[in-house]
Design a protein around this motif. Structure first.
Motif, PDB file in Angstrom:
ATOM      1  N   ASP A 183      18.377  24.739  63.144  1.00 49.38           N
ATOM      2  CA  ASP A 183      18.749  25.494  61.978  1.00 49.38           C
ATOM      3  C   ASP A 183      20.303  25.074  61.645  1.00 49.38           C
ATOM      4  O   ASP A 183      21.202  25.510  62.261  1.00 49.38           O
ATOM      5  CB  ASP A 183      18.867  27.043  62.503  1.00 49.38           C
ATOM      6  CG  ASP A 183      19.290  28.087  61.521  1.00 49.38           C
ATOM      7  OD1 ASP A 183      19.624  27.705  60.726  1.00 49.38           O
ATOM      8  OD2 ASP A 183      19.320  29.299  61.889  1.00 49.38           O
ATOM      9  N   PRO A 184      20.597  24.729  60.257  1.00 52.11           N
ATOM     10  CA  PRO A 184      21.761  24.314  59.974  1.00 52.11           C
ATOM     11  C   PRO A 184      22.889  25.358  60.011  1.00 52.11           C
ATOM     12  O   PRO A 184      24.072  25.117  60.014  1.00 52.11           O
ATOM     13  CB  PRO A 184      21.309  23.574  58.536  1.00 52.11           C
ATOM     14  CG  PRO A 184      20.217  24.346  58.204  1.00 52.11           C
ATOM     15  CD  PRO A 184      19.488  24.521  59.317  1.00 52.11           C
ATOM     16  N   ILE A 185      22.254  26.593  59.938  1.00 53.97           N
ATOM     17  CA  ILE A 185      23.486  27.735  59.908  1.00 53.97           C
ATOM     18  C   ILE A 185      23.911  28.030  61.430  1.00 53.97           C
ATOM     19  O   ILE A 185      25.127  28.276  61.504  1.00 53.97           O
ATOM     20  CB  ILE A 185      22.884  28.854  59.213  1.00 53.97           C
ATOM     21  CG1 ILE A 185      22.498  28.671  57.841  1.00 53.97           C
ATOM     22  CG2 ILE A 185      23.683  30.259  59.313  1.00 53.97           C
ATOM     23  CD1 ILE A 185      21.699  29.824  57.204  1.00 53.97           C
ATOM     24  N   LYS A 192      37.492  26.133  59.925  1.00 59.95           N
ATOM     25  CA  LYS A 192      36.314  25.261  59.808  1.00 59.95           C
ATOM     26  C   LYS A 192      34.977  25.806  59.795  1.00 59.95           C
ATOM     27  O   LYS A 192      34.187  24.983  58.993  1.00 59.95           O
ATOM     28  CB  LYS A 192      36.613  24.445  61.026  1.00 59.95           C
ATOM     29  CG  LYS A 192      35.733  23.315  61.400  1.00 59.95           C
ATOM     30  CD  LYS A 192      36.241  22.088  60.477  1.00 59.95           C
ATOM     31  CE  LYS A 192      35.421  20.885  60.865  1.00 59.95           C
ATOM     32  NZ  LYS A 192      35.668  19.547  59.886  1.00 59.95           N
ATOM     33  N   LEU A 193      34.798  26.624  60.499  1.00 60.26           N
ATOM     34  CA  LEU A 193      33.119  27.193  60.625  1.00 60.26           C
ATOM     35  C   LEU A 193      32.807  27.859  59.280  1.00 60.26           C
ATOM     36  O   LEU A 193      31.901  27.883  58.423  1.00 60.26           O
ATOM     37  CB  LEU A 193      32.941  28.426  61.386  1.00 60.26           C
ATOM     38  CG  LEU A 193      31.546  28.781  61.652  1.00 60.26           C
ATOM     39  CD1 LEU A 193      30.597  27.479  61.791  1.00 60.26           C
ATOM     40  CD2 LEU A 193      31.415  29.797  62.882  1.00 60.26           C
ATOM     41  N   SER A 244      29.715  25.588  52.600  1.00 57.93           N
ATOM     42  CA  SER A 244      29.171  24.506  52.061  1.00 57.93           C
ATOM     43  C   SER A 244      27.581  24.358  51.960  1.00 57.93           C
ATOM     44  O   SER A 244      26.774  23.797  51.358  1.00 57.93           O
ATOM     45  CB  SER A 244      29.627  23.278  52.819  1.00 57.93           C
ATOM     46  OG  SER A 244      28.759  23.026  54.082  1.00 57.93           O
ATOM     47  N   LEU A 245      27.103  25.328  52.697  1.00 57.47           N
ATOM     48  CA  LEU A 245      25.585  25.663  52.723  1.00 57.47           C
ATOM     49  C   LEU A 245      25.440  26.784  51.603  1.00 57.47           C
ATOM     50  O   LEU A 245      24.180  27.303  51.674  1.00 57.47           O
ATOM     51  CB  LEU A 245      25.159  25.998  54.188  1.00 57.47           C
ATOM     52  CG  LEU A 245      25.450  24.770  55.141  1.00 57.47           C
ATOM     53  CD1 LEU A 245      24.903  25.400  56.385  1.00 57.47           C
ATOM     54  CD2 LEU A 245      24.739  23.673  54.827  1.00 57.47           C
ATOM     55  N   SER A 254      37.037  30.949  50.056  1.00 56.83           N
ATOM     56  CA  SER A 254      37.706  29.576  50.161  1.00 56.83           C
ATOM     57  C   SER A 254      38.755  29.502  51.261  1.00 56.83           C
ATOM     58  O   SER A 254      39.858  29.899  51.033  1.00 56.83           O
ATOM     59  CB  SER A 254      38.248  29.251  48.862  1.00 56.83           C
ATOM     60  OG  SER A 254      39.048  27.948  48.816  1.00 56.83           O
ATOM     61  N   PRO A 255      38.237  29.076  52.333  1.00 58.04           N
ATOM     62  CA  PRO A 255      39.094  29.064  53.688  1.00 58.04           C
ATOM     63  C   PRO A 255      40.458  28.197  53.581  1.00 58.04           C
ATOM     64  O   PRO A 255      40.180  26.988  52.516  1.00 58.04           O
ATOM     65  CB  PRO A 255      38.565  28.569  54.812  1.00 58.04           C
ATOM     66  CG  PRO A 255      37.323  27.602  54.034  1.00 58.04           C
ATOM     67  CD  PRO A 255      37.017  28.510  52.737  1.00 58.04           C
TER      68      PRO A 255
END
Length: 197
Positions: A106-108, A158-159, A165-166, A70-71
């Motif tokens: 690629d969403p990652i 942020k990253l 979230s993925l 959890s950033p």
């Protein structure tokens, strides 16, 4: 050699088991001390030479592995954004962005960036994927004139938020002597998971 909350773990090739046992017997109370590192280096250097492994003083460096579930979202600056391509993107010449390629399909494969005057001046990206644990290892770079503004912390947070979230897990690895990098990881919400020699 690694140390986690569960204790110390020594992983050795079969031809180094005797050295590992000696090391554990002599240095189990302080395995990361300068004496322990010097002992290990002296014992392993002849073996490394036989294997044509180029070794220098960095062969006994300590690195820290941080993890984050959890950033700290309060550290994410409003100008920080996640991008999916580096095509037609201008960036500060002191950043090694030419070493990266992003795949929009690629969403990652994304990067968190901060721009000033239309140029990327700071970024966090994926440096590697841990083969054994499947963790995404982050890297962060900030152009010298833009450091100490919270940009690196913002990009890392942020990253991490995006990748979490993925459903992805991330780690941040740095040298134990890199104070700025340690502070970046901790400020972004990462906690020390493992110390490795």
């Amino acid at each position: 050699l690694s140390e986690t909350a569960d204790g110390i773990n020594i992983l050795a090739y079969s031809f180094c088991v005797d050295i590992a046992c000696e090391f554990e017997e002599k240095f189990s109370s302080d395995p990361f001390s300068p004496e322990a590192k010097a002992y290990l280096y002296a014992k392993l250097l002849p073996i490394m030479d036989k294997l044509d492994y180029e070794a220098d003083g960095d062969a006994c460096r300590i690195h820290l592995e941080y993890r984050c579930s959890s950033p700290d979202k309060t550290k994410i600056l409003s100008k920080c954004e996640v991008i999916d391509t580096l095509e037609n993107v201008d960036y500060h010449t002191e950043l090694p962005l030419d070493e990266f390629e992003l795949d929009p399909a690629d969403p990652i494969d994304r990067m968190a960036v901060i721009k000033e005057d239309g140029k990327i001046v700071c970024f966090a990206g994926i440096n590697d994927i841990s083969a054994d644990e499947g963790l995404l290892e982050l890297t962060v770079e900030c152009a010298p004139n833009y450091q100490k503004r919270g940009y690196g912390v913002s990009c890392v947070a942020k990253l991490t938020e995006y990748l979490n979230s993925l459903g992805e897990s991330v780690q941040y690895i740095c040298s134990d002597s890199n104070e700025a990098s340690k502070k970046t990881a901790e400020a972004a919400g990462f906690t020390l998971y493992k110390k490795v020699l």
